[in-house]
Enzyme design. Structure first.
Site, PDB file in Angstrom:
ATOM      1  N   THR A  44       0.840  -1.207   0.000  1.00 12.47           N
ATOM      2  CA  THR A  44       0.000   0.000   0.000  1.00 12.47           C
ATOM      3  C   THR A  44       0.866   1.245   0.000  1.00 12.47           C
ATOM      4  OG1 THR A  44      -1.556  -1.242   1.385  1.00 12.47           O
ATOM      5  CG2 THR A  44      -1.948   1.097   1.175  1.00 12.47           C
ATOM      6  N   ARG A 101       7.828  -2.711   2.756  1.00  8.34           N
ATOM      7  CA  ARG A 101       7.993  -2.811   4.204  1.00  8.34           C
ATOM      8  C   ARG A 101       8.328  -4.245   4.572  1.00  8.34           C
ATOM      9  NH1 ARG A 101       3.065   1.087   6.347  1.00  8.34           N
ATOM     10  NH2 ARG A 101       3.763   2.872   5.149  1.00  8.34           N
ATOM     11  N   SER A 131       6.217   3.605   8.761  1.00  6.41           N
ATOM     12  CA  SER A 131       5.056   4.319   9.290  1.00  6.41           C
ATOM     13  C   SER A 131       4.728   3.951  10.736  1.00  6.41           C
ATOM     14  CB  SER A 131       3.874   4.070   8.369  1.00  6.41           C
ATOM     15  OG  SER A 131       2.792   4.872   8.746  1.00  6.41           O
ATOM     16  N   HIS A 132       3.521   3.441  10.951  1.00  5.91           N
ATOM     17  CA  HIS A 132       3.040   3.153  12.300  1.00  5.91           C
ATOM     18  C   HIS A 132       3.529   1.795  12.798  1.00  5.91           C
ATOM     19  CE1 HIS A 132       0.583   1.476   9.214  1.00  5.91           C
ATOM     20  NE2 HIS A 132       0.129   0.573  10.067  1.00  5.91           N
ATOM     21  N   ASP A 161       1.865   9.536  13.973  1.00  2.00           N
ATOM     22  CA  ASP A 161       2.469   8.207  13.913  1.00  2.00           C
ATOM     23  C   ASP A 161       3.976   8.271  13.646  1.00  2.00           C
ATOM     24  OD1 ASP A 161       2.363   9.083  11.300  1.00  2.00           O
ATOM     25  OD2 ASP A 161       2.036   7.085  10.490  1.00  2.00           O
ATOM     26  N   ASP A 191       5.951   8.261  11.058  1.00  2.00           N
ATOM     27  CA  ASP A 191       6.515   9.191  10.070  1.00  2.00           C
ATOM     28  C   ASP A 191       5.702  10.482   9.920  1.00  2.00           C
ATOM     29  OD1 ASP A 191       4.435   7.684   8.959  1.00  2.00           O
ATOM     30  OD2 ASP A 191       5.175   7.933   6.930  1.00  2.00           O
ATOM     31  N   ASP A 237       2.478  11.191   9.234  1.00  2.06           N
ATOM     32  CA  ASP A 237       1.408  11.479   8.274  1.00  2.06           C
ATOM     33  C   ASP A 237       0.019  11.150   8.807  1.00  2.06           C
ATOM     34  OD1 ASP A 237       1.758   8.764   8.093  1.00  2.06           O
ATOM     35  OD2 ASP A 237       2.197   8.723   5.945  1.00  2.06           O
ATOM     36  N   ARG A 238      -0.067  10.365   9.873  1.00  6.46           N
ATOM     37  CA  ARG A 238      -1.385  10.053  10.432  1.00  6.46           C
ATOM     38  C   ARG A 238      -1.727  10.998  11.580  1.00  6.46           C
ATOM     39  NH1 ARG A 238      -2.485   3.639  10.487  1.00  6.46           N
ATOM     40  NH2 ARG A 238      -1.721   3.218   8.392  1.00  6.46           N
ATOM     41  N   GLU A 269      -8.641   9.337   4.801  1.00 11.01           N
ATOM     42  CA  GLU A 269      -8.798   7.886   4.868  1.00 11.01           C
ATOM     43  C   GLU A 269      -9.149   7.472   6.282  1.00 11.01           C
ATOM     44  OE1 GLU A 269      -6.097   5.512   2.095  1.00 11.01           O
ATOM     45  OE2 GLU A 269      -4.770   6.949   3.051  1.00 11.01           O
ATOM     46  N   ARG A 274      -8.810  -6.779   7.434  1.00 12.02           N
ATOM     47  CA  ARG A 274      -9.511  -5.595   7.931  1.00 12.02           C
ATOM     48  C   ARG A 274     -10.993  -5.720   7.562  1.00 12.02           C
ATOM     49  NH1 ARG A 274      -5.248  -2.871   9.606  1.00 12.02           N
ATOM     50  NH2 ARG A 274      -3.558  -2.174   8.245  1.00 12.02           N
TER      51      ARG A 274
HETATM   52  C1  G16 Z   1      -0.538   3.567   4.381  1.00  9.99           C
HETATM   53  C2  G16 Z   1      -1.022   4.374   3.215  1.00  9.99           C
HETATM   54  C3  G16 Z   1      -2.446   4.790   3.444  1.00  9.99           C
HETATM   55  C4  G16 Z   1      -3.313   3.584   3.745  1.00  9.99           C
HETATM   56  C5  G16 Z   1      -2.726   2.829   4.922  1.00  9.99           C
HETATM   57  C6  G16 Z   1      -3.466   1.559   5.304  1.00  9.99           C
HETATM   58  O1  G16 Z   1      -0.506   4.384   5.509  1.00  9.99           O
HETATM   59  O2  G16 Z   1      -0.214   5.510   3.033  1.00  9.99           O
HETATM   60  O3  G16 Z   1      -2.880   5.485   2.330  1.00  9.99           O
HETATM   61  O4  G16 Z   1      -4.612   3.959   4.039  1.00  9.99           O
HETATM   62  O5  G16 Z   1      -1.389   2.493   4.619  1.00  9.99           O
HETATM   63  O6  G16 Z   1      -3.114   0.540   4.469  1.00  9.99           O
HETATM   64  P1  G16 Z   1      -3.465  -0.984   4.739  1.00  9.99           P
HETATM   65  O7  G16 Z   1      -4.907  -1.009   5.127  1.00  9.99           O
HETATM   66  O8  G16 Z   1      -3.169  -1.611   3.427  1.00  9.99           O
HETATM   67  O9  G16 Z   1      -2.597  -1.471   5.870  1.00  9.99           O
HETATM   68  P2  G16 Z   1       0.837   4.565   6.346  1.00  9.99           P
HETATM   69  O10 G16 Z   1       0.506   5.575   7.399  1.00  9.99           O
HETATM   70  O11 G16 Z   1       1.139   3.184   6.873  1.00  9.99           O
HETATM   71  O12 G16 Z   1       1.845   5.026   5.344  1.00  9.99           O
END
Ligand code: G16
Length: 544
Positions: A19, A23, A114-115, A278, A280, A282-283, A364, A497
């Site tokens: 996504t 990672r 990210s998170h 979070d 990085d 962005d959240r 989102e 999910r």
């Molecule tokens: C990333 C993407 C987001 C997405 C999220 C959840 O977030 O940048 O646009 O909504 O993953 O993805 P999934 O449901 O596939 O785990 P982040 O904050 O992890 O970069």
């Protein structure tokens, strides 16, 4: 002339960006050639002129500095002219997006998972952003992946490590490496967008907050903006020092991982607003005194009120949300007479809409909100927009939420995550769901009757590209909905999910407990997907 070294290599399996970038566990990235193969594949397919600018930064997690040094040497060997790297290797994801745009860079490497947790046993990630500052679209990530499958060499130069802690410029052959202040440009941008004077006045008048930086990248940004520029009391920002392992926590701003903040906000001593970001940056998480705001509601409430911030006055072109995000924003768009776009999960799908000027704000359910100021979701931006709205209107978070629901109705919403389940079992569950779709319409589950059941497919209205299989949607006749998809950001097994939503109109039940309001959808989800049967799980690991 520095000599370019060609290092032979062989492809690794599984370097497909998910996504949001590649990672994996740190141990995977530590294998010789692993990160280098991926970075070289990016450089091999990235659109750029000779001598182009590349931005490099990350969220400061374990292994960040090692990969930055590798990437700088490889950039020197691959014909880049200038690398801009955040001091200490730090750049929040939205700040990286801004630096790319401001400096007309050809792109950037954002090093983050990210998170996801950090540390030697935890996660690392590499994402490539293109010249508009946003995540590479699918055509580019597909090309990167294809390249990783055939790669047979990567290019580097022999050079000392760059001193990442001292701002200034150094040279590696033809390449100039500039170590830049990671915070200043971003903080200046925020000051242009929002009415800092009004927020400062509200703070002087007693507005209080707590911002939990979760020992992740936003600490230095939040201290500069909230405490130094806006005048919130020292100590407003907690856990403000970025740590390589985020202090052993998940830097995920939700009610599970930011429980201390939640508990404070539900207590008698709570400040007016609590927020978190979070790994990085962005959240975002927004909690008012006694009132949690879901990310889907936050998008809708901000969209309805953002005209109060100087940069957005009278210019809401449209709203975009990812498909699993609740339809709360759609009602705002309808009321304001602007279009609302429904995209697949992943910020990369908003890029074209933003570039084409079709939308001004995007969001989102996964705690991301942002606007056309950069091409990433932006945690602190969302917090500042909330502060601007509260200051301009002189109301509390709770009042704003109630007022919103009384006007637009309320979309009760929850996401249930089943983490670390067996990948094969998850695939069987999804395949079973897909195969069963044609038989679902007309079937009843308790009081719910299926109206439409499909696999979400998106045609980008700007470039016509098609993205299929973006989640299973079950839409019921009463307007409620269940969505199933597998996460594209995990590093272990699979995460299922399940997104649950039910709308109550403005005259309906507006202040009920979410779990109770969604009980029928929760039961139907298990019946339709066979979650217990396939995963052995009787309850989700995380409910957000
Ligand atoms: C990333 C993407 C987001 C997405 C999220 C959840 O977030 O940048 O646009 O909504 O993953 O993805 P999934 O449901 O596939 O785990 P982040 O904050 O992890 O970069």
């Amino acid at each position: 002339m520095t000599q370019i070294l060609t290092v032979p290599t062989r492809p690794f399996e599984g370097q497909a960006p998910g996504t949001s970038g590649l990672r994996k566990k740190v141990k995977v990235f530590q294998q010789p050639n692993y990160a280098e193969n991926f970075i070289q594949s990016v450089f091999d397919v990235a659109e750029r002129e000779p001598g182009a600018i590349l931005v490099i930064g990350g969220d400061g997690r374990f292994h960040n500095r090692t990969v930055i040094q590798q990437a700088i040497r490889m950039a020197a060997a691959n014909g880049y002219g200038r690398v801009l790297v955040g001091q200490g290797g730090i750049l929040s994801t939205p700040a990286a997006s801004h630096v790319i745009r401001k400096n007309k860079a050809s792109g950037g490497l954002v090093l983050s998972a990210s998170h996801n947790p950090g540390g030697p046993e935890e996660d690392f990630g590499i994402k490539y952003n293109i010249a508009n500052g946003g995540p590479a679209p699918e055509a580019v990530t597909r090309a990167i992946h294809a390249r990783t499958q055939e790669i047979d060499r990567w290019l580097t130069v022999e050079a000392e490590d760059v001193d990442l802690d001292t701002p200034g410029e150094t040279r590696i052959g033809e390449l100039i490496v500039a170590v830049i202040d990671p915070v200043a440009d971003y903080a200046d941008l925020m000051e242009e967008l929002f009415d800092f004077a009004a927020i400062r006045k509200a703070v002087a008048g007693g507005l209080t907050m707590r911002f939990d930086a979760m020992n992740a990248v936003t600490g230095p940004y939040a201290v500069e903006i909230l405490e130094n520029r806006l005048g919130f009391a020292k100590g407003t920002v907690v856990n403000g020092t970025p740590l390589e392992d985020f202090g052993g926590h998940h830097p995920d701003p939700n009610l599970i991982h930011a429980k201390d903040l939640y508990d404070l906000m539900m207590s008698e001593n709570s400040p007016d607003i609590g927020a978190a970001s979070d790994g990085d940056g962005d959240r975002n998480l927004i909690i008012g005194r006694g009132r949690f705001i879901t990310p889907s509601d936050s998008l809708a409430m901000l969209a309805a009120n953002m005209g109060g911030a100087p940069a957005y006055k009278g210019r809401l072109a449209g709203i975009a949300r990812s498909m699993p995000t609740s339809a709360a924003a759609d009602r705002v768009a309808e009321a304001l007479g602007v279009p609302c776009f429904e995209t697949p999960t992943g910020w990369k799908f908003f890029g074209n809409l933003l570039d084409a000027g079709k939308v001004t704000i995007c969001g989102e359910e996964s705690a991301g909100t942002g606007s056309d100021h950069v091409r990433e979701k932006d945690g602190l931006w969302a917090v500042l927009l909330w502060l601007n709205v509260l200051a301009a209107r002189g109301i509390s978070v709770d009042q704003l939420a109630r007022e919103h629901w009384a006007r637009f109705g309320r979309n009760y919403y929850a996401r249930h995550d089943y983490e670390g389940i067996d990948k094969a079992a998850a695939d069987v569950l999804m395949a079973g769901l897909t195969d069963g779709l044609p038989a679902l319409p007309g079937k009843s589950f308790g009081r719910l009757t299926v109206r439409v059941a499909d696999s979400f497919s998106y045609t980008d209205p700007v470039d016509g590209s098609v993205s299929e299989n973006q989640g299973i949607r079950i839409l019921f006749e009463d307007g409620s909905r269940i969505v199933f998809r597998l996460s594209g950001t995990g590093t272990q097994g699979a995460t299922l999910r399940v997104y649950l939503e039910r709308y109550e109109s403005a005259g309906g039940l507006l202040d009920e407990e979410t779990g109770a309001m969604l009980a029928e959808q929760i039961a139907a989800a298990d019946e339709i997907a066979g979650i217990r049967r396939h995963t052995g799980r009787t309850a989700p690991d995380v409910i957000t």
